[in-house]
Each structure stands twice: as structure tokens, then as C-alpha cells.
Design an enzyme around this catalytic site. Structure first.
Site, PDB file in Angstrom:
ATOM      1  N   PRO A 158      38.934  13.773  46.156  1.00 24.70           N
ATOM      2  CA  PRO A 158      38.265  14.829  45.395  1.00 24.70           C
ATOM      3  C   PRO A 158      38.532  14.678  43.905  1.00 24.70           C
ATOM      4  CG  PRO A 158      40.265  15.672  46.427  1.00 24.70           C
ATOM      5  CD  PRO A 158      40.078  14.280  46.954  1.00 24.70           C
TER       6      PRO A 158
ATOM      7  N   THR B 100      44.913  21.005  48.563  1.00 25.14           N
ATOM      8  CA  THR B 100      45.755  20.480  47.494  1.00 25.14           C
ATOM      9  C   THR B 100      46.814  21.506  47.108  1.00 25.14           C
ATOM     10  OG1 THR B 100      43.972  19.089  46.647  1.00 25.14           O
ATOM     11  CG2 THR B 100      45.771  19.596  45.139  1.00 25.14           C
TER      12      THR B 100
ATOM     13  N   HIS C 149      49.095  13.571  42.177  1.00 22.59           N
ATOM     14  CA  HIS C 149      47.878  13.999  41.488  1.00 22.59           C
ATOM     15  C   HIS C 149      47.459  12.969  40.440  1.00 22.59           C
ATOM     16  CE1 HIS C 149      45.538  17.841  41.647  1.00 22.59           C
ATOM     17  NE2 HIS C 149      44.934  17.282  40.608  1.00 22.59           N
TER      18      HIS C 149
ATOM     19  N   ILE D 120      45.804   2.771  42.748  1.00 24.16           N
ATOM     20  CA  ILE D 120      45.081   1.741  43.506  1.00 24.16           C
ATOM     21  C   ILE D 120      43.967   1.182  42.638  1.00 24.16           C
ATOM     22  CG2 ILE D 120      43.669   1.293  45.552  1.00 24.16           C
ATOM     23  CD1 ILE D 120      45.277   3.627  46.878  1.00 24.16           C
TER      24      ILE D 120
END
Length: 382
Positions: A77, A155, A278, A312
Site C-alpha cells: 500500500p 498497519t 515503513h 528491495i
């Protein structure tokens, strides 16, 4: 420019987006030490190369939360993603579903649950923050159920927004009113391609899912002030009871960095967790996701599904996260940069690039299936 890697997509996004949008997705909190460590700690993991093994048939598919996935990843998201391309979340969900992976719509995306559902042909995931107005949260969850969302990503690492200096410099934070609007307008005007395609033809520019509580505002005029005023800092583990009463499908807790918190999530019946800081955007100086992941897997990996995000930047990094014990990863900045660079086609190209890089990494570590990737794929460096 030719986009042959995720850093290439980042550069293309930098050239395309108004500065306030690029810095929002690119930056982290405070001195951005954790943001950098997310990337460097993962990149420093050495893969163990193996040779003379039959790797002629590679299978990159896996199963997560009852879904068969073509790749062990989902699109994470991302707030404001609908501004990176025209109605951006609708373009991203199509790219994800065509690639056989889940798309996760943010609570603070530009497109509503209903708009994304109309663009999708299969269930997608929905991400939720804890908002002070519980009745409104209940309504959001009802919309997600009605839209057929398959999985909820809750979250928990944002009871208050982190201090992100770049967003103050660009006027996304701390600059409400006419002055902030003019500053953002000037940045948009410096990117005429974006201004025409997204700024003019991509309207309305609002936080679509939370528009009912904005009282006529967009939520973008001072994004972080709105979050500070509406996100609930009193959130605690008991609030999962509220979520569970309203949501019966798979529940993933996102934002876990400590094994004790992972055990709490398992005790309270979460189906999965995301080991995440985050993206380095909340508390600077905490562990990178790569460093936090192994002890969490050791603590709860046999009790729930452990996913990870953060840092990543290639298919090799996906394999590294899997080798550390994750069952899958969430891609964040990678798809946002690709969306800005080329819309749906950009996200499609990015996912194909990740797949191709994963195939190389698997072949040269002697693995042919996702469930064969474990810590034996990492080389000892000491």
C-alpha cells in the site's frame, strides 16, 4: 530513457513527477539512516552460488492466504499513489493482476475502493490505518467486504506520522493554505507532462477513501497535518478485537520489528505479519527489515505467515528476503517509481524484470522452487 533496473525507474520518476510527489515516495524520516540501511543490509547479503544442478524448470509460484500467486510478492500500500499516474491505483491493480500477484490499496490512496474494484477483475488487498472515528472505519471495512477484497493489511506502526524533512522542504507537510498550494502548483508546472496528464486529466485529487471525513477539503493541502489529526495514537493490541469483529478474512499486521510484538500478533490470531519499518519513513535508527527478519521468523514462523518489505531493489533482493525466512515480500517504492515512469505498462515491465532477476538468482543458487529458498542459499562471509 531505457529502464533496465529498478534504479532506472527511480530516475525516470524523478524526471516525471513534481518534486513534492517524488520526495514523498523517495524519502524517509529524520536523517534517513534506516532508509539507507534497508537497502545496504539487504544488498550486503551474499548468495551461495551452486553449479551443475538441473535448473531447467523453475517454478516461481507460491500460495499466500489461500491465493495462488505467480510470484512470491504483492504490491504494498502506498499513499497518494493515484497521483503518480492518471488514476494510478487503477493502473497498478491491472498490472498486478495481469502478473498474477496481489495489489494492496492504501487507506490514503487517491482512488476509492469502489473505483479500484471496477478496474480489477479479481479480489485485491486493502490496507487500513487505525482512525479515531471507529464508525467510519467500520464503514470502510464494509466497503472492502462489498468490493470483494480478499485480505486486510492492518498497519500498526503509524500512531503518529514520522518527521520527514523532505516533505517539509517541498510543502507537502507543514504548508497548508494558499502559500502551500502555490508552492505545490509551481512544482507541478515544472513538470508539464505530468501537469496535463495527471494534474488536469487525472482529477479529482483527493484521498478518495477518506473523502467523507475531509469536510470539503482534499486531504492533500497538508497531508501530514490531516494524518496527525485523524490517526489514533491510542491504538493497542485490544483494537484487533474490533478489527476481527468487522473483518472475517485473512488479517495481516504490518509494521512489526520485534519478536515480542510478533508473538503478540500470533497470540491474537493474526494470519500474517509484515516485518517492516515503513520503508524507513517512521522511526529513524531502528533495525533494517533484513536484520529484524530472522529472529522474528525463528519466533513465530511456524505460527503465522511472515512477509517482509524494505530495501528491495531487484529480484535478487526478493530471493535474499526469502532466504532470510520470509514467505513473500511487499514491493513499495519499486512499483511507485515504475507507475510514475510508465503507468500500467511501467508496473508490468518492473514485475517482469523482478521475475527475470529472480530466475537468474534461483538458477545460480541451485533452487527450482520457492519453498527451496532458505538460509542455505546464503553464503557465510565470516
Amino acid at each position: 530513457m531505457i529502464t533496465a533496473s529498478i534504479p532506472d525507474f527511480r530516475e525516470a520518476a524523478r524526471r516525471t513527477l513534481p518534486r513534492f510527489l517524488f520526495e514523498y515516495i523517495d524519502g524517509g524520516s529524520y536523517a534517513e539512516a534506516t532508509l539507507r540501511r534497508n537497502v545496504s543490509d539487504l544488498a550486503e547479503l551474499a548468495l551461495r552460488q551452486r553449479v551443475l544442478r538441473d535448473v531447467s524448470a523453475l517454478d516461481l509460484s507460491t500460495q499466500l492466504f489461500g491465493q495462488k500467486l505467480a510470484l512470491p510478492l504483492a504490491l504494498a500500500p502506498i499513499g497518494l499513489a493515484g497521483l503518480y499516474a492518471r488514476r494510478g491505483e487503477t493502473q497498478a491493480v491491472r498490472a498486478a493482476q495481469n502478473a498474477g500477484v496481489p495489489f494492496t490499496l492504501s487507506t490514503v490512496g487517491a482512488c476509492t475502493i469502489g473505483e479500484v474494484a471496477r478496474a480489477a477483475d479479481r479480489p485485491f488487498w486493502f490496507q487500513l490505518y487505525m482512525i479515531r472515528d471507529r464508525a467510519f472505519m467500520k464503514d470502510l471495512l464494509a466497503q472492502a467486504v462489498e468490493a470483494g477484497c480478499s485480505t486486510l493489511v492492518f498497519t500498526v506502526d503509524m500512531p503518529v506520522p514520522g518527521s520527514r524533512y523532505r516533505d517539509y522542504h517541498t510543502g507537502l507537510a507543514g504548508s497548508g493554505g494558499i502559500k502551500g498550494a502555490l508552492w505545490r502548483f509551481a512544482q507541478a508546472a515544472a513538470r508539464p507532462g505530468w501537469a496535463w496528464d495527471v494534474g488536469i486529466n487525472g482529477r479529482p485529487h483527493t484521498l478518495g477513501n477518506v473523502a467523507p471525513v475531509l469536510q470539503g477539503r482534499t486531504g492533500i493541502e497538508d497531508f501530514f497535518a490531516w494524518m496527525r489529526n485523524n490517526f489514533d495514537p491510542s491504538i493497542n493490541w485490544r483494537d484487533l478485537d474490533f478489527i476481527r469483529c468487522e473483518w472475517k478474512g485473512p488479517l495481516i499486521i504490518k509494521g512489526v520489528l520485534d519478536p515480542d510484538d510478533a508473538r503478540e500478533a500470533a497470540e491474537l490470531g493474526a494470519d500474517g505479519i509484515v516485518v517492516s519499518n515503513h520503508g524507513g519513513r517512521q522511526l529513524d535508527g531502528v533495525l533494517s527489515s533484513a536484520r529484524a527478519l530472522p529472529p522474528i521468523v525463528d519466533a513465530v514462523g511456524d505460527r503465522l505467515t511472515v512477509l517482509a518489505d524494505g530495501g528491495i531493489r531487484s529480484g535478487l533482493d526478493v530471493v535474499r528476503m526469502l532466504a532470510l525466512g520470509a514467505k513473500g515480500v511487499l514491493l513499495g517504492r519499486a512499483w511507485a517509481w515504475a507507475l510514475a515512469a510508465g503507468g500500467e505498462a511501467g508496473v508490468t515491465k518492473m514485475l517482469k524484470l523482478i521475475e527475470a532477476e529472480m530466475r537468474v538468482a534461483m538458477a545460480l543458487t541451485g533452487t527450482t522452487r520457492i519453498d527451496q529458498i532458505d538460509r542455505n542459499c546464503l553464503a557465510a562471509t565470516r
